[in-house]
Design an enzyme around this catalytic site. Structure first.
Site, short mmCIF file in Angstrom:
data_model
loop_
_atom_site.label_atom_id
_atom_site.label_comp_id
_atom_site.label_asym_id
_atom_site.label_seq_id
_atom_site.Cartn_x
_atom_site.Cartn_y
_atom_site.Cartn_z
N GLU A 1 -31.31 -62.33 -27.87
CA GLU A 1 -32.73 -61.78 -28.31
C GLU A 1 -33.46 -61.16 -27.06
O GLU A 1 -33.48 -61.56 -25.99
CB GLU A 1 -33.42 -62.85 -29.07
CG GLU A 1 -34.76 -62.74 -29.66
CD GLU A 1 -35.52 -63.90 -30.27
OE1 GLU A 1 -35.68 -63.53 -31.14
OE2 GLU A 1 -35.86 -64.99 -29.58
N ASP B 1 -30.15 -67.70 -27.97
CA ASP B 1 -31.72 -67.63 -28.22
C ASP B 1 -32.26 -68.30 -26.93
O ASP B 1 -32.29 -69.30 -26.65
CB ASP B 1 -32.03 -68.53 -29.40
CG ASP B 1 -33.62 -68.42 -29.65
OD1 ASP B 1 -34.33 -67.72 -29.10
OD2 ASP B 1 -34.13 -69.37 -29.83
N ASP C 1 -33.42 -73.86 -32.85
CA ASP C 1 -33.03 -72.87 -31.91
C ASP C 1 -31.48 -72.65 -31.95
O ASP C 1 -30.95 -71.37 -31.76
CB ASP C 1 -33.16 -73.73 -30.31
CG ASP C 1 -34.71 -74.02 -30.04
OD1 ASP C 1 -35.30 -73.00 -29.99
OD2 ASP C 1 -35.14 -75.02 -29.98
#
Length: 172
Positions: free
Chosen positions: A67, A8, A139
Site C-alpha cells: 500500500e 499492509d 491488518d
C-alpha cells in the site's frame, strides 16, 4: 500461477497476506501480522525487515504488492509508516522481487467495489473472495486485499493485451 505477497505496512503492526493466482482464480495461502512490540523504532523496523525476508524465503512469491503511504492527520505517524514501508520494500528488492504499489482507494475499489469502503467491508469481501472460514484480522485482511488488487490488476492488463497467460515475466 504466481504467488503474490501483499503487505499492509505499519510501524507497530504490519499485515501480510499470500495468495496464489491460478488463471483468474485466487487461492489463499496464509496471512497474519508482524507485531513489532513497544521497542524503539529502529528495532521495530529490523523486526519488519527480518520477518518479510523470512516470509519471502519460506513461500517464494513472484510478486510483491504494498500500500502507498497516505497523509493522515498526524505527520509523525505518516513518517513512521513511510519508514516501515521503506523497510518492507527494501526486503522485497533485496530478494529481487518486483514491487507494485497501490493507493488505498484503488485497493478498496478492486476488492469491495468502492474506494470509500471501511475496514469491515474489506474484511468481509476478502473472506468471501478467498472463501475463508472466518474474518481475517483487519491488518491481515488489508494485506490480502492488496494482494488481490494486484492479482486483479494483472488479470485486467493481460486481458486487455489479448494474452491468455502470463508467467514469470513472459507473455504467451
Amino acid at each position: 500461477m504466481a504467488i503474490i505477497l501483499g503487505i499492509d505496512p505499519g510501524s507497530r503492526i504490519t499485515g501480510f497476506g499470500l495468495i496464489n493466482t491460478v488463471g483468474a482464480r485466487c487461492e489463499y495461502i496464509t496471512s497474519g501480522c508482524i507485531r513489532t512490540g513497544k521497542g524503539e523504532l529502529p528495532e521495530r523496523l529490523k523486526v519488519i525487515h527480518e520477518s518479510i525476508i523470512t516470509l519471502i524465503e519460506e513461500y517464494i512469491p513472484q510478486e510483491f504488492a504494498i500500500e502507498q503511504v497516505f497523509m493522515g492527520r498526524n505527520a509523525d505517524s505518516a513518517l513512521k509508516l513511510g519508514q516501515a514501508r521503506g523497510v518492507a520494500i527494501l526486503a522485497a528488492t533485496l530478494q529481487n522481487l518486483p514491487v507494485h504499489e497501490y493507493a488505498p482507494r484503488t485497493i478498496k475499489q478492486a476488492v469491495v467495489g468502492t474506494g470509500a469502503a471501511d475496514k469491515e467491508q474489506v474484511q468481509h469481501m476478502v473472506q468471501r473472495l478467498l472463501k475463508l472460514p472466518g474474518l481475517p484480522q483487519a491488518d491481515a485482511a488489508d494485506a490480502l486485499a492488496i494482494a488481490l488488487c494486484h492479482a486483479h490488476t494483472n488479470a485486467s492488463l493481460i486481458s486487455r493485451a489479448g494474452l491468455k497467460t502470463f508467467r514469470r515475466g513472459r507473455a504467451s
